[in-house]
Design a protein around this motif. Structure first.
Motif, short mmCIF file in Angstrom:
data_model
loop_
_atom_site.label_atom_id
_atom_site.label_comp_id
_atom_site.label_asym_id
_atom_site.label_seq_id
_atom_site.Cartn_x
_atom_site.Cartn_y
_atom_site.Cartn_z
N GLY A 147 27.29 22.78 34.83
CA GLY A 147 27.83 24.16 34.06
C GLY A 147 29.10 24.46 34.97
O GLY A 147 30.28 25.00 34.18
N ALA A 148 28.87 24.74 36.01
CA ALA A 148 29.82 25.48 36.96
C ALA A 148 31.22 24.60 37.06
O ALA A 148 32.23 25.19 36.96
CB ALA A 148 29.20 25.65 38.31
N LEU A 149 30.92 23.28 37.18
CA LEU A 149 32.30 22.34 37.34
C LEU A 149 32.87 22.22 35.88
O LEU A 149 34.06 22.38 35.79
CB LEU A 149 31.69 20.86 37.81
CG LEU A 149 31.76 20.69 39.20
CD1 LEU A 149 31.27 19.39 39.46
CD2 LEU A 149 32.53 21.20 40.18
N GLU A 150 32.08 22.23 34.82
CA GLU A 150 32.79 22.38 33.65
C GLU A 150 33.55 23.57 33.25
O GLU A 150 34.61 23.46 32.85
CB GLU A 150 31.67 22.16 32.49
CG GLU A 150 30.99 20.89 32.44
CD GLU A 150 32.06 19.51 32.08
OE1 GLU A 150 32.94 20.00 31.82
OE2 GLU A 150 31.37 18.44 31.43
N GLN A 151 33.08 24.87 33.80
CA GLN A 151 33.67 25.84 33.69
C GLN A 151 34.98 26.05 34.49
O GLN A 151 35.88 26.56 34.08
CB GLN A 151 32.71 27.34 33.94
CG GLN A 151 33.39 28.47 33.52
CD GLN A 151 32.39 29.54 33.83
OE1 GLN A 151 31.10 29.26 34.44
NE2 GLN A 151 32.80 30.82 33.55
N PHE A 152 34.79 25.55 35.47
CA PHE A 152 36.30 25.55 36.57
C PHE A 152 37.10 24.58 36.01
O PHE A 152 38.28 24.91 36.01
CB PHE A 152 35.42 24.98 37.70
CG PHE A 152 36.58 25.08 39.03
CD1 PHE A 152 37.32 26.25 39.41
CD2 PHE A 152 36.80 23.80 39.47
CE1 PHE A 152 38.40 26.28 40.15
CE2 PHE A 152 37.91 24.03 40.43
CZ PHE A 152 38.55 25.09 40.79
N GLY A 153 36.48 23.57 35.52
CA GLY A 153 37.69 22.45 34.65
C GLY A 153 38.30 21.74 35.72
O GLY A 153 38.96 21.98 36.48
N LEU A 154 38.05 20.33 35.59
CA LEU A 154 38.58 19.38 36.41
C LEU A 154 40.15 19.15 35.97
O LEU A 154 40.24 18.82 34.77
CB LEU A 154 37.77 18.28 36.60
CG LEU A 154 36.37 18.39 37.14
CD1 LEU A 154 35.82 16.81 37.23
CD2 LEU A 154 36.26 19.12 38.57
N ILE A 155 41.27 18.98 36.95
CA ILE A 155 42.38 18.56 36.53
C ILE A 155 42.88 17.33 37.46
O ILE A 155 42.28 16.93 38.30
CB ILE A 155 43.44 19.65 36.70
CG1 ILE A 155 43.31 20.18 38.18
CG2 ILE A 155 43.08 20.88 35.65
CD1 ILE A 155 44.46 21.07 38.52
N ALA A 156 43.96 16.61 37.05
CA ALA A 156 44.34 15.62 37.55
C ALA A 156 44.64 15.71 39.05
O ALA A 156 45.20 16.80 39.28
CB ALA A 156 45.66 14.93 36.93
N GLY A 157 44.31 15.00 39.89
CA GLY A 157 44.49 14.99 41.17
C GLY A 157 43.32 15.72 42.09
O GLY A 157 43.20 15.83 43.08
N ASP A 158 42.31 16.21 41.33
CA ASP A 158 41.13 16.68 42.11
C ASP A 158 40.23 15.72 42.79
O ASP A 158 40.34 14.56 42.27
CB ASP A 158 40.30 17.28 40.83
CG ASP A 158 40.80 18.59 40.45
OD1 ASP A 158 41.83 19.56 40.99
OD2 ASP A 158 40.30 19.19 39.48
N ALA A 159 39.77 16.13 43.90
CA ALA A 159 38.92 15.20 44.62
C ALA A 159 37.46 16.00 44.73
O ALA A 159 37.56 17.23 45.14
CB ALA A 159 39.35 14.66 45.89
N VAL A 160 36.36 15.36 43.95
CA VAL A 160 35.29 16.12 43.85
C VAL A 160 34.00 15.45 44.68
O VAL A 160 33.93 14.29 44.42
CB VAL A 160 34.88 16.42 42.55
CG1 VAL A 160 33.63 17.16 42.58
CG2 VAL A 160 35.85 16.80 41.60
N LEU A 161 33.54 15.93 45.73
CA LEU A 161 32.51 15.57 46.58
C LEU A 161 30.98 16.13 45.92
O LEU A 161 31.06 17.17 45.95
CB LEU A 161 32.37 15.81 48.06
CG LEU A 161 31.44 15.57 48.83
CD1 LEU A 161 31.11 14.12 48.97
CD2 LEU A 161 31.76 16.38 50.20
N VAL A 162 30.25 15.21 45.68
CA VAL A 162 28.96 15.65 45.28
C VAL A 162 27.96 14.94 46.33
O VAL A 162 27.70 13.68 46.51
CB VAL A 162 28.52 14.98 43.99
CG1 VAL A 162 27.11 15.50 43.65
CG2 VAL A 162 29.49 15.33 42.95
N LYS A 163 27.24 16.15 47.15
CA LYS A 163 26.25 15.57 48.09
C LYS A 163 25.15 16.50 48.44
O LYS A 163 25.36 17.70 48.27
CB LYS A 163 27.22 15.44 49.56
CG LYS A 163 26.28 14.96 50.83
CD LYS A 163 27.23 14.59 51.86
CE LYS A 163 26.21 13.95 52.95
NZ LYS A 163 25.69 12.75 52.66
N GLY A 164 23.84 15.70 48.34
CA GLY A 164 22.73 16.66 48.85
C GLY A 164 21.57 15.72 48.98
O GLY A 164 21.67 14.26 48.77
N SER A 165 20.38 16.20 49.52
CA SER A 165 19.29 15.34 49.59
C SER A 165 18.65 14.97 48.01
O SER A 165 19.05 15.53 47.14
CB SER A 165 18.06 16.08 50.34
OG SER A 165 18.11 16.58 51.48
#
Length: 489
Positions: A454-472
């Motif tokens: 939900g937080a990412l959707e609200q922030f809104g991804l745009i062209a050129g973004d790099a998104v790291l997803v990391k956790g246990s």
């Protein structure tokens, strides 16, 4: 008359090995019965071994293991429906089977028989970070050189079930095999290494993973060094020369009678880094030297941690008597693994963004390395979704707060911290004018994967973004990856 194609000079030069005369089938009924001390219901052949009925493919032997919550015998019928050629069971079933007293013991016996019959050079891999990536890269290098005659443990099959299962799947014709070994407590690597009996034992790094159970970094190093106990006589230990625990690992290897090959930038390293510069594809161009010469190769995976991983791979290939040129080519072609660096090109407003999937595991060392790699990734905006790091015990609060430094160095635009363990860091970074971050990035604390999405959707991804997803893995951030990877383009 012999067809012209069979008289081609290249085919006449094709190497022939003794193992080429071994049977094509993985296991016959008689071999399984002999290995396990069981009784076969009839004659059959199996092309694979599986313990999860959902993963059974045509020709597999289904091993009906009994666990604390599930009994695999309840899924024998489902395994046959998916094409299993037979089942390994402790009670008679309708269908081809081998009857044994205990299926868990029988699987270990089958693994022992597979290890005994193979002429393959065996490589074992462990370490606090990087072991799955190094295992996969070693496999790619040795498979290329052996023309497909290399076996490996898949996924993270590195525990008391995964290791014997991986051994039992090893074809007799294998020329090389690479096995990963993991642990949560002292003594576990020792038991696994004595099953694998490697000719080459690789330790990638010593870092504070599982420190909750082991209590100290020295104890972690000791636990990883248990891999040397399983080395075959005359075997080789491959250890990180730059680690502050190098001396401890070296002493353990020498006590086991091992030859030592080290890797790193230290002057005493056997496989010594000379230079690493960014390459055009986002990886690195690496130059290193070893006693027989100098190597220059490209690593496709980005980040300084993959430079170190590549040196471990080269050292392992050298110790196994493999082809270093083939190893260099395979490192240039490697892609990221699911949950461990796979990159997705996903739809975003105005074009596409890059999603970096590191959702399978996290500890302080891997968090720092991956954030550094994100900081070097060309992007319009850098976004990180970081989940809690588990199994840190009383060390956890300090290790989570210490992430402020690598987060700042990564120059993030948006940060989502997930899990209760991240709450204190979120409060610290959210303070107005935080010195650690120079007032940026925007920080959101989420209780779980759904809130992170939900937080990412609200922030809104745009062209050129790099998104790291990391956790246990237990934090469940794979759900975040799956949600946005559906937009892959």
């Amino acid at each position: 008359m012999t067809p012209a194609i069979l008289r081609h000079p290249a085919l006449k030069r094709w190497p022939v090995f003794a193992e080429d005369r071994l049977p094509m089938a993985l296991w016959s009924a008689a071999e399984i019965a002999a290995a396990t001390g069981g009784t076969a219901s009839g004659d059959f052949q199996s092309a694979g071994v599986e313990t999860d009925s959902r993963d059974v493919r045509g020709g597999d032997l289904f091993v009906a293991l009994k666990g604390e919550a599930m009994d695999g015998h309840a899924f024998v019928e489902a395994a046959f429906a998916r094409g299993a050629s037979a089942a390994l069971v402790d009670r008679p079933v309708a269908g081809p089977h081998v009857l044994v007293a205990d299926t868990g013991e029988a699987l270990r016996a089958l693994a022992h028989a597979a290890r005994d019959r193979t002429p393959a050079k065996i490589v074992g891999v462990t370490g606090s970070v990087g072991k799955t990536g190094v295992k996969e890269a070693l496999f790619a290098a040795l498979e290329r050189a052996s023309r497909g005659a290399t076996h490996r443990s898949i996924r993270s099959y590195n525990n008391h079930v995964g290791v014997p299962l991986s051994l039992a799947r090893m074809p007799a014709r294998s020329r090389y095999a690479v096995f990963e070994m993991g642990m949560n407590h002292a003594g576990e690597i020792d038991a696994l290494a004595r099953q694998v009996r490697p000719h080459v034992a690789v330790i990638t790094a010593i870092a504070p993973a599982h420190i909750e159970n082991l209590g100290s970094m020295e104890a972690i190093a000791d636990a990883k060094a248990e891999i040397f106990a399983g080395l075959e006589p005359g075997g080789t230990a491959v250890i990180p020369a730059d680690s502050e625990y190098h001396g401890q690992l070296e002493a353990a290897a020498r006590a086991a009678g091992a030859r030592i090959v080290s890797f790193g930038s230290s002057p005493h390293a056997t496989m010594r880094l000379l230079d690493a510069i960014p390459s055009a594809n986002g990886g690195s161009l690496v130059t290193c030297e070893h006693p027989a010469g100098r190597l220059c190769y490209t690593v496709a995976e980005p980040g300084g941690h993959w430079v170190a991983n590549s040196l471990a791979v080269m050292a392992g290939v050298l110790a196994a008597g493999g082809d270093l040129a083939a190893a260099g080519l395979s490192l240039a072609e490697m892609g990221g693994l699911k949950g461990r660096g796979a990159r997705h090109r996903i739809a975003a407003a105005g074009g596409h963004a890059t999603l970096i999937d590191e959702s399978y595991n996290a500890n302080p060392a891997s968090m720092r390395a991956t954030l550094a790699a994100l900081g070097q990734t060309p992007a319009g905006r850098r976004i990180a979704v970081l989940g809690a790091m588990k199994e840190l015990g009383d060390f956890g609060p300090a290790f989570h707060l210490a992430l402020a430094e690598p987060i700042a160095a990564a120059r993030l635009d948006q940060l989502v911290l997930v899990g209760e363990e991240m709450a204190a860091l979120a409060r610290e970074l959210g303070k107005a004018g935080s010195a650690a971050l120079g007032g940026t990035p925007a920080v959101t604390h989420a209780r779980g994967a759904a809130e992170a999405i939900g937080a990412l959707e609200q922030f809104g991804l745009i062209a050129g973004d790099a998104v790291l997803v990391k956790g246990s893995n237990s934090v469940g951030l794979g759900r975040v990856v799956d949600h946005f990877a559906r937009r892959e383009r």
